[in-house]
Design an enzyme around this catalytic site. Structure first.
Site, PDB file in Angstrom:
ATOM      1  N   LYS A  57      25.121  98.738  74.880  1.00  0.00           N
ATOM      2  CA  LYS A  57      26.222  97.809  75.152  1.00  0.00           C
ATOM      3  C   LYS A  57      26.817  98.097  76.534  1.00  0.00           C
ATOM      4  O   LYS A  57      27.099  97.185  77.306  1.00  0.00           O
ATOM      5  CB  LYS A  57      27.294  97.907  74.063  1.00  0.00           C
ATOM      6  CG  LYS A  57      26.842  97.262  72.755  1.00  0.00           C
ATOM      7  CD  LYS A  57      27.743  97.599  71.574  1.00  0.00           C
ATOM      8  CE  LYS A  57      27.125  97.056  70.289  1.00  0.00           C
ATOM      9  NZ  LYS A  57      27.863  97.441  69.077  1.00  0.00           N
ATOM     10  N   GLN A 101      32.896 101.152  67.515  1.00  0.00           N
ATOM     11  CA  GLN A 101      31.582 101.112  66.863  1.00  0.00           C
ATOM     12  C   GLN A 101      31.699 101.558  65.405  1.00  0.00           C
ATOM     13  O   GLN A 101      32.258 102.608  65.106  1.00  0.00           O
ATOM     14  CB  GLN A 101      30.610 102.031  67.636  1.00  0.00           C
ATOM     15  CG  GLN A 101      29.192 102.005  67.116  1.00  0.00           C
ATOM     16  CD  GLN A 101      28.504 100.645  67.290  1.00  0.00           C
ATOM     17  OE1 GLN A 101      28.593 100.017  68.350  1.00  0.00           O
ATOM     18  NE2 GLN A 101      27.841 100.184  66.249  1.00  0.00           N
ATOM     19  N   ASP A 124      34.346  91.858  68.822  1.00  0.00           N
ATOM     20  CA  ASP A 124      33.400  91.871  67.699  1.00  0.00           C
ATOM     21  C   ASP A 124      33.693  90.715  66.739  1.00  0.00           C
ATOM     22  O   ASP A 124      32.869  90.376  65.894  1.00  0.00           O
ATOM     23  CB  ASP A 124      33.552  93.186  66.909  1.00  0.00           C
ATOM     24  CG  ASP A 124      32.412  94.156  67.178  1.00  0.00           C
ATOM     25  OD1 ASP A 124      31.345  93.702  67.626  1.00  0.00           O
ATOM     26  OD2 ASP A 124      32.599  95.365  66.920  1.00  0.00           O
TER      27      ASP A 124
END
Ligand code: NDP
Length: 288
Positions: A57, A101, A124
Site C-alpha cells: 500500500k 490494517q 477503507d
C-alpha cells in the site's frame, strides 16, 4: 452449441489505468491547488501477511504521488495508545486517509478503533457512518474491494440493471457492501453464505456472480450459468500451494461471458481503489 471461451477481465491492466489517471490527477492537485494527498497506514504487531499488504500500500501510494506514512507499532501496543495515534492523525491536516490494517491483536477492540477514525478519512470505508451511507445509497467512501469489483464489472460494458446478481459471502468488507453496490445499480441481488440451502441452484441463476468465500475452487464450472459474468474475489492456495480463487476457473470460463482470473483480477483493484479513496478524501478536505 458450446459457448465460446469467456473474455478475461484483466484487473492488472485496469488497475494500472486507474493508477495512471490518479497520477495525473495528483499532479494537477499539487500544481493547481498545492494539495498533496497523504495516506497514513498503521500496522500493529507482526502478522507477516499484514506486513506485506502494508508495504504494498505504501509503495503504490508513493508511485502515484501520494505522501505515505507508515506507523509500525509493537504487538504490545495498548488500545489507548492506538486510539491516541488515530486521534493525532484525525487532527493532522496533511493526512487525507487513515488505514488501520486489520486484524488487530486480540486485546484491541477493532470496532472501537474503526469508529475512532474520522469518517472523512476512513479510506477503507469500514466506519459505520460510511457503511450507513452506502446502505442508503448516498455518496460515500466505499470499501475498496467491492468498489474495485464494480469497476471491473463496468469494464465489460454490460448494463447491470435488472440482472440477477448472486453474491456468495456476507462479510462486512466484501459480501455485504458488494450487495449494496449492485443493488444501487438496479441488479436483483441474492446474498448467499454458509447456511444457504441449494447454493449450486442459486449460483445457476446468476447472470452476475461474485464469489467472496475464501475456499479454493469451491464454485464448480457447471454451476455457472451460460453467459454469466464471474468475478472471483477469493485468494486461496490450491493443493500445490499456488494462488487460486473461489471459482474453478477452467470450468467456469467455458460457460461465462466474462471472468476474472486469480491472480490478476480483483486483487490489483483493491489497492488502486484505496489510492482513489485517498485522493477523493484529499479533494473533499480541500473543498474541491
Ligand atoms: P470471510 O471469511 O469474512 O467471509 C467468507 C464468507 O463466505 C462468509 O460470509 C461465509 O458465510 C461464506 N462462506 C463460507 N463457506 C461457505 C460455503 N461453504 N458456502 C457458502 N458460503 C460460504 O472472508 P472475506 O469476505 O474477508 O474474504 C473472502 C475471500 O476474498 C477470501 O479468500 C479473501 O482472501 C478474499 N479477499 C480478497 C481481497 C482482494 O483484494 N482480492 C480482499 C478481501 C478478501 P458465513 O457468513 O455464513 O460464515
Amino acid at each position: 452449441m458450446k459457448n465460446l471461451m469467456a473474455k478475461i477481465i484483466n484487473g492488472k491492466e485496469i488497475a494500472a489505468r486507474v493508477r495512471a489517471e490518479l497520477r495525473e490527477e495528483i499532479l494537477s492537485l499539487k500544481e493547481k491547488h498545492g494539495v498533496t494527498p497523504g495516506l497514513s497506514v498503521v500496522l500493529v504487531g507482526d502478522n507477516p501477511a499484514s506486513r506485506v499488504y502494508v508495504r504494498n500500500k505504501g509503495k503504490a501510494s508513493e508511485e502515484v504521488g501520494i505522501h505515505s506514512a507508515q506507523y509500525d507499532l509493537p504487538e504490545s501496543t495498548s488500545e489507548k495508545e492506538l486510539l491516541d495515534l488515530v486521534d493525532r492523525l484525525n487532527k493532522d491536516s496533511s493526512v487525507s486517509g487513515i488505514l488501520v490494517q486489520l486484524p488487530l491483536p486480540k486485546h484491541i477492540d477493532e470496532e472501537k478503533v474503526i469508529e475512532a477514525i474520522l469518517p472523512s478519512k476512513d479510506v477503507d470505508g469500514f466506519h459505520p457512518y460510511n457503511v450507513g451511507r452506502l446502505m442508503i445509497g448516498a455518496p460515500t467512501l466505499q470499501p475498496c474491494t467491492p468498489y474495485g469489483v464494480m469497476m471491473l464489472l463496468d469494464s465489460t460494458g454490460v448494463d447491470l440493471s435488472g440482472k440477477n446478481a448472486v453474491v456468495v459471502g456476507r462479510s462486512n468488507i466484501v459480501g455485504k457492501p458488494m450487495a449494496m453496490m449492485l443493488l444501487k445499480r438496479n441488479a436483483t441481488v441474492t446474498i448467499c453464505h454458509s447456511r444457504t440451502a441449494d447454493l449450486a441452484e442459486k449460483i445457476k441463476s446468476a447472470e452476475v456472480l461474485v464469489a467472496a468465500i475464501g475456499k479454493a475452487k469451491f464454485v464448480k464450472g457447471d454451476w455457472v450459468r451460460e453467459g454469466a459474468i464471474v468475478i472471483d474475489v477469493g485468494m486461496n492456495k490450491d493443493a500445490d500451494g499456488k494462488l487460486c480463487g473461489d471459482v474453478d476457473f477452467e470450468g467456469a470460463s467455458e460457460r461465462a461471458s466474462f471472468i476474472t482470473p486469480v491472480p490478476g483480477g480483483v486483487g490489483p483493484m483493491t489497492i488502486a481503489m484505496l489510492l482513489k479513496n485517498t485522493v477523493e478524501s484529499a479533494r473533499k478536505a480541500a473543498g474541491l
